[in-house]
Enzyme design. Sequence first.
Site, PDB file in Angstrom:
ATOM      1  NE  ARG A 181      -4.383  -1.005  -0.017  1.00  0.00           N
ATOM      2  CZ  ARG A 181      -4.571  -2.012  -0.870  1.00  0.00           C
ATOM      3  NH1 ARG A 181      -3.602  -2.370  -1.693  1.00  0.00           N
ATOM      4  NH2 ARG A 181      -5.721  -2.639  -0.925  1.00  0.00           N
ATOM      5  CD  GLU A 223      -3.226   3.481  -5.307  1.00  0.00           C
ATOM      6  OE1 GLU A 223      -4.226   2.857  -5.723  1.00  0.00           O
ATOM      7  OE2 GLU A 223      -2.298   2.942  -4.686  1.00  0.00           O
ATOM      8  CG  HIS A 250      -3.856  -0.572  -6.654  1.00  0.00           C
ATOM      9  ND1 HIS A 250      -4.157   0.086  -5.500  1.00  0.00           N
ATOM     10  CD2 HIS A 250      -3.874  -1.894  -6.323  1.00  0.00           C
ATOM     11  CE1 HIS A 250      -4.353  -0.781  -4.522  1.00  0.00           C
ATOM     12  NE2 HIS A 250      -4.188  -2.004  -5.010  1.00  0.00           N
TER      13      HIS A 250
HETATM   14  P1  NAD Z   1      -1.741 -11.267   4.344  1.00  0.00           P
HETATM   15  O1  NAD Z   1      -2.658 -10.987   5.456  1.00  0.00           O
HETATM   16  O2  NAD Z   1      -1.668 -12.651   3.793  1.00  0.00           O
HETATM   17  O3  NAD Z   1      -0.259 -10.830   4.722  1.00  0.00           O
HETATM   18  C1  NAD Z   1       0.048  -9.630   5.366  1.00  0.00           C
HETATM   19  C2  NAD Z   1       1.269  -9.898   6.220  1.00  0.00           C
HETATM   20  O4  NAD Z   1       1.746  -8.658   6.737  1.00  0.00           O
HETATM   21  C3  NAD Z   1       0.976 -10.820   7.392  1.00  0.00           C
HETATM   22  O5  NAD Z   1       1.940 -11.851   7.405  1.00  0.00           O
HETATM   23  C4  NAD Z   1       1.113  -9.900   8.606  1.00  0.00           C
HETATM   24  O6  NAD Z   1       1.589 -10.563   9.740  1.00  0.00           O
HETATM   25  C5  NAD Z   1       2.139  -8.914   8.068  1.00  0.00           C
HETATM   26  N1  NAD Z   1       2.172  -7.668   8.841  1.00  0.00           N
HETATM   27  C6  NAD Z   1       1.136  -6.886   9.226  1.00  0.00           C
HETATM   28  N2  NAD Z   1       1.589  -5.832   9.936  1.00  0.00           N
HETATM   29  C7  NAD Z   1       2.940  -5.960  10.013  1.00  0.00           C
HETATM   30  C8  NAD Z   1       3.970  -5.193  10.595  1.00  0.00           C
HETATM   31  N3  NAD Z   1       3.712  -4.076  11.281  1.00  0.00           N
HETATM   32  N4  NAD Z   1       5.236  -5.621  10.434  1.00  0.00           N
HETATM   33  C9  NAD Z   1       5.528  -6.745   9.759  1.00  0.00           C
HETATM   34  N5  NAD Z   1       4.596  -7.523   9.183  1.00  0.00           N
HETATM   35  C10 NAD Z   1       3.317  -7.132   9.309  1.00  0.00           C
HETATM   36  O7  NAD Z   1      -2.154 -10.238   3.199  1.00  0.00           O
HETATM   37  P2  NAD Z   1      -1.683 -10.278   1.672  1.00  0.00           P
HETATM   38  O8  NAD Z   1      -2.703 -10.959   0.849  1.00  0.00           O
HETATM   39  O9  NAD Z   1      -0.256 -10.715   1.612  1.00  0.00           O
HETATM   40  O10 NAD Z   1      -1.786  -8.735   1.306  1.00  0.00           O
HETATM   41  C11 NAD Z   1      -0.975  -7.801   1.982  1.00  0.00           C
HETATM   42  C12 NAD Z   1      -1.349  -6.400   1.548  1.00  0.00           C
HETATM   43  O11 NAD Z   1      -0.925  -6.199   0.209  1.00  0.00           O
HETATM   44  C13 NAD Z   1      -2.851  -6.142   1.538  1.00  0.00           C
HETATM   45  O12 NAD Z   1      -3.303  -5.722   2.805  1.00  0.00           O
HETATM   46  C14 NAD Z   1      -2.984  -5.062   0.499  1.00  0.00           C
HETATM   47  O13 NAD Z   1      -2.875  -3.809   1.120  1.00  0.00           O
HETATM   48  C15 NAD Z   1      -1.797  -5.296  -0.420  1.00  0.00           C
HETATM   49  N6  NAD Z   1      -2.186  -5.881  -1.713  1.00  0.00           N
HETATM   50  C16 NAD Z   1      -1.909  -5.178  -2.840  1.00  0.00           C
HETATM   51  C17 NAD Z   1      -2.243  -5.699  -4.080  1.00  0.00           C
HETATM   52  C18 NAD Z   1      -1.956  -4.939  -5.335  1.00  0.00           C
HETATM   53  O14 NAD Z   1      -2.705  -5.057  -6.295  1.00  0.00           O
HETATM   54  N7  NAD Z   1      -0.913  -4.160  -5.391  1.00  0.00           N
HETATM   55  C19 NAD Z   1      -2.868  -6.960  -4.160  1.00  0.00           C
HETATM   56  C20 NAD Z   1      -3.110  -7.663  -2.990  1.00  0.00           C
HETATM   57  C21 NAD Z   1      -2.759  -7.119  -1.764  1.00  0.00           C
END
Ligand code: NAD
Length: 309
Positions: free
Chosen positions: A227, A256, A275
């Site tokens: 993000r 965005e 995105h």
């Molecule tokens: P997920 O829940 O599987 O993984 C998120 C990870 O981040 C978890 O392992 C969590 O423990 C870790 N985390 C949270 N806070 C933390 C911190 N302060 N320090 C270290 N680690 C921390 O989610 P995901 O499916 O991997 O998606 C992650 C993020 O990516 C989503 O929340 C979204 O914002 C973003 N995303 C972007 C796109 C895109 O199109 N660019 C697509 C999917 C997801």
Amino acid sequence: MHLECDRIGVHESVADVFPPEKLVDYLDDTSVAVEVVGDADVEACDAVVTLEHRDEFLEVDWIHSIQAGVDRFPFDALEDAGVVLTNSTGIHDRTVGETVASYLLAFSRRLHDHVANQGERRWDQPAWDEAFTLPGSTACVLGTGTLGRGVADVLGSLGIRTVGVRRSADPVPGFEEVYANDDLFEAVADADFVIVTLPLTESTRHLVDREVFETMGEDAYFVNVGRGPVVDEGALIDALESGAIAGAALDVFETEPLPEESPLWGMDEVIVSPHCAAFTEDYFRDVGDLVRENVDRLAEGDPFHNRVV
Ligand code: NAD
């Protein structure tokens, strides 16, 4: 939790990612009625599948976000209104992993230069020592969830050594080494690529700041597919302009769409994508499978999968 779900609305905002009718058709065989809805039709629904948030959704029992990131939803208001929120975590590993690999391959094989030159009908070979290969390089991935693991998997197949950063230093399959957040500087110092896959929360906002870019090597590239606000974008722009880092590939931004006046658009060593790192022709099926699973769980009285609120 006992919750009746007879009617699901697929909110029209979903159209920014895939045609909502595709999801309606895909869920045709479920036991509940599914239809495309606008804001005015939401009150007739028990649940809504959506990209964006609307205040009208506080009247339904269950919201499913077609994104993994749920930072656009008002958690406290949902909790007060007794609305369940589920998300689409778990489906974006391969898509985002391949997108990140494509950024790294573009930088190493100079594809972004060739595409830019082609747009101007210019035959311009790179300097002999600009291109490089990926095996043996190190990628440091911030976040070891679905995205982080998908990135590690695809980069691993390219011979890239992948290390992870998470809240604890406990090992995670697919990562050769794992650092705790407290050792973030140590983790990024020797990386050829630093890749953000983190969600936006109070603890991740501007986690990647000026000091992180100063610690990265001058030849290192930065990637953000998590993000935008996880990164201090002003500090990133300064790092790119001063040559503190080599370049960046960015799918997400503090604002965005990325404003037309952003200097990021015009930088040679910056790849901007709108995105869409997780886009795939299968997106509606992947989301549909998550919705179907929760409809089945509701019928069985089981807890929601991917529940956030
Ligand atoms: P997920 O829940 O599987 O993984 C998120 C990870 O981040 C978890 O392992 C969590 O423990 C870790 N985390 C949270 N806070 C933390 C911190 N302060 N320090 C270290 N680690 C921390 O989610 P995901 O499916 O991997 O998606 C992650 C993020 O990516 C989503 O929340 C979204 O914002 C973003 N995303 C972007 C796109 C895109 O199109 N660019 C697509 C999917 C997801």
